[in-house]
Design a protein around this motif. Sequence first.
Motif, short mmCIF file in Angstrom:
data_model
loop_
_atom_site.label_atom_id
_atom_site.label_comp_id
_atom_site.label_asym_id
_atom_site.label_seq_id
_atom_site.Cartn_x
_atom_site.Cartn_y
_atom_site.Cartn_z
N VAL A 320 0.83 -1.21 0.00
CA VAL A 320 0.00 0.00 0.00
C VAL A 320 0.86 1.25 0.00
N ILE A 321 1.88 1.30 0.86
CA ILE A 321 2.64 2.55 0.98
C ILE A 321 3.70 2.71 -0.10
N ILE A 322 4.02 1.66 -0.83
CA ILE A 322 4.95 1.80 -1.96
C ILE A 322 4.44 2.89 -2.90
N LYS A 323 3.16 2.87 -3.21
CA LYS A 323 2.59 3.84 -4.15
C LYS A 323 2.75 5.26 -3.64
N SER A 324 2.49 5.44 -2.35
CA SER A 324 2.53 6.77 -1.77
C SER A 324 3.96 7.26 -1.55
N ALA A 325 4.77 6.43 -0.91
CA ALA A 325 6.12 6.86 -0.52
C ALA A 325 7.06 7.01 -1.71
N LEU A 326 6.90 6.19 -2.75
CA LEU A 326 7.81 6.25 -3.89
C LEU A 326 7.29 7.10 -5.04
N PHE A 327 5.97 7.05 -5.28
CA PHE A 327 5.42 7.71 -6.45
C PHE A 327 4.52 8.90 -6.13
N GLY A 328 4.27 9.13 -4.84
CA GLY A 328 3.42 10.24 -4.46
C GLY A 328 1.97 10.06 -4.85
N LEU A 329 1.56 8.82 -5.08
CA LEU A 329 0.19 8.53 -5.49
C LEU A 329 -0.68 8.21 -4.29
N PRO A 330 -1.95 8.57 -4.32
CA PRO A 330 -2.83 8.23 -3.19
C PRO A 330 -3.03 6.72 -3.09
N SER A 331 -2.99 6.22 -1.91
CA SER A 331 -3.17 4.78 -1.70
C SER A 331 -3.69 4.56 -0.29
N LYS A 332 -4.81 3.85 -0.19
CA LYS A 332 -5.45 3.66 1.10
C LYS A 332 -5.56 2.19 1.44
N VAL A 333 -5.47 1.90 2.72
CA VAL A 333 -5.55 0.52 3.19
C VAL A 333 -7.02 0.11 3.34
N LYS A 334 -7.33 -1.13 2.97
CA LYS A 334 -8.65 -1.72 3.16
C LYS A 334 -8.50 -2.93 4.08
N THR A 335 -9.56 -3.24 4.79
CA THR A 335 -9.48 -4.40 5.69
C THR A 335 -10.54 -5.46 5.40
N ASN A 336 -11.50 -5.15 4.53
CA ASN A 336 -12.62 -6.07 4.36
C ASN A 336 -12.23 -7.40 3.72
N HIS A 337 -11.08 -7.44 3.03
CA HIS A 337 -10.67 -8.66 2.33
C HIS A 337 -9.51 -9.38 3.01
N ILE A 338 -9.14 -8.93 4.21
CA ILE A 338 -7.97 -9.53 4.88
C ILE A 338 -8.40 -10.79 5.63
N PRO A 339 -7.81 -11.93 5.27
CA PRO A 339 -8.16 -13.18 5.95
C PRO A 339 -7.26 -13.44 7.15
N TRP A 340 -7.72 -14.32 8.03
CA TRP A 340 -6.84 -14.83 9.06
C TRP A 340 -7.19 -16.30 9.33
N ALA A 341 -6.22 -17.01 9.88
CA ALA A 341 -6.43 -18.44 10.12
C ALA A 341 -5.74 -18.87 11.40
N THR A 342 -6.35 -19.83 12.05
CA THR A 342 -5.75 -20.50 13.21
C THR A 342 -5.43 -21.92 12.76
N TYR A 343 -4.16 -22.34 12.93
CA TYR A 343 -3.69 -23.57 12.30
C TYR A 343 -3.75 -24.78 13.22
N THR A 344 -4.84 -24.85 13.96
CA THR A 344 -5.14 -26.06 14.70
C THR A 344 -5.62 -27.12 13.70
N ASP A 345 -5.94 -28.29 14.19
CA ASP A 345 -6.54 -29.34 13.36
C ASP A 345 -7.86 -29.72 14.01
N PRO A 346 -9.02 -29.35 13.42
CA PRO A 346 -9.17 -28.65 12.15
C PRO A 346 -8.80 -27.18 12.24
N GLU A 347 -8.53 -26.60 11.07
CA GLU A 347 -8.19 -25.19 11.00
C GLU A 347 -9.44 -24.32 11.11
N LEU A 348 -9.20 -23.06 11.43
CA LEU A 348 -10.28 -22.07 11.56
C LEU A 348 -9.86 -20.84 10.78
#
Length: 472
Positions: A320-348
């Motif tokens: 995300v910040i590569i665009k802003s810090a290197l090219f001066g382009l607007p770039s915003k972080v989103k969270t709606n598509h960020i996954p997470w997992a717990t690696y028990t068996d079974p996984e969650l």
Amino acid sequence: MENLTCDILVIGAGSGGLSFAAGASQMGANVILLEGHKMGGDCLNFGCVPSKALLASAKVAYGQSNGAAFGVADQVPQVDYAAAKDHVRDVIATIEPMDSVERFEGFGVKVIQEYGRFVSSTEVEAGDHLITARRVVIATGSSPLVPPIPGLGTVPYETNETLFELNEKPEHLLIIGGGPIGLEMAQAHVRLGCKVTVLEGAKALGKDDPELAAIVLDNLRAEGVEIVEGALASEVRGGAGAIEILTKDGASYRGTHLLMAVGRKPNIEKLNLEAAGIETTRTGIKVDDSLKTTNSKVYAIGDVAGGLQFTHVAGYHAGVIIKSALFGLPSKVKTNHIPWATYTDPELAQVGLTEAQAREKHGDKLEVARFEYHHNDRAIAERKTKGLIKAMVVKGRPVGVSLAGHQAGEQCALWSMALANNMKMSQIAAMIAPYPTIAELNKRVAGVYFSPKLFESQFVKRMVGFVQRWMP
């Protein structure tokens, strides 16, 4: 004191810092990278990598003692706990060169193995270097949070930063904290022959969908992990090999070793943020949706930014910040598509909104499609039928997916792509998965979503009847 100047100064060589430093340098920026501890950060040395390696050892042990259903005689595994830790160290050593000083110097990054400390809004002191940078990226990560439980200061305990150096197999491991770290290590140790008790002050796996969390917790209990919820530790006492935890409800739990796994705290103590005009919050450094701090020339990414604390989030932040810090382009972080997992068996695993969150946000517009693992032929063949996938759908588009079961973390990636690209359930339904695979679950849950619309619709039935009568 040596004076240095650069385009970009990166403080912290964990996942986010390394990703950004490599990308920025290869794109032509003059980059300096500071790391006062270990290259690779928490993930490589104390977190994701060693924990999954130990879980792999535990999986082999479990397989030896649970083969009868496959026609293979059960055996009592001969666990060498110290050798399992050697396996962990070997895995770290194998991956280590990818995060090494030499590799990043090969990218053109100047690596200084010192901690960084702000002395002004654009200057950072590191050892005998004074660095002036056009932009600074703080990627210092987080560390285990150890709450001030009475008596804990005199009782030996482990955290994820010390556990993987322990070569003596615990006879009875007490774990305070029923989140992903605590429960992953609980299952690893019970499968390696330890007795394990987990004490959780609230609900175990409390950030996940409770219906799916129950699938995991039931399985852990069936394997012998004692999980006590609503057990808030009030005092710890004893010594090495004889530790006792008292809880606020008056109960007592005894074991030989103690693991603290109650959460994380941002690594900000050494940074002297006040000198740079950088504000903090209770969870980390205050950032806006472009990951800039209150000092417009300084970014914060990964765990230290106070949001979701996952390695893949730190890597995403770097992009995300590569665009802003290197090219001066607007770039915003989103969270709606960020996954997470717990690696028990079974996984969650989870991406987007849970069912409860989706109902609160979307009300009657929400539709929930469910498909259980025991209908999947590959899961049946591998006797991995404990599991469920739930898709939360609004106006034909998924807004969240919850999974518990075999390879849940792997399956979650498809849904992250769907949410990131605002895809429709019809596009998921159009996917062709090889047969037989666990991946068919994703297509089948999309089919469940469309089934009532196709098979219970009187309009569809009338249309089919009309076409059949008149079609030549």
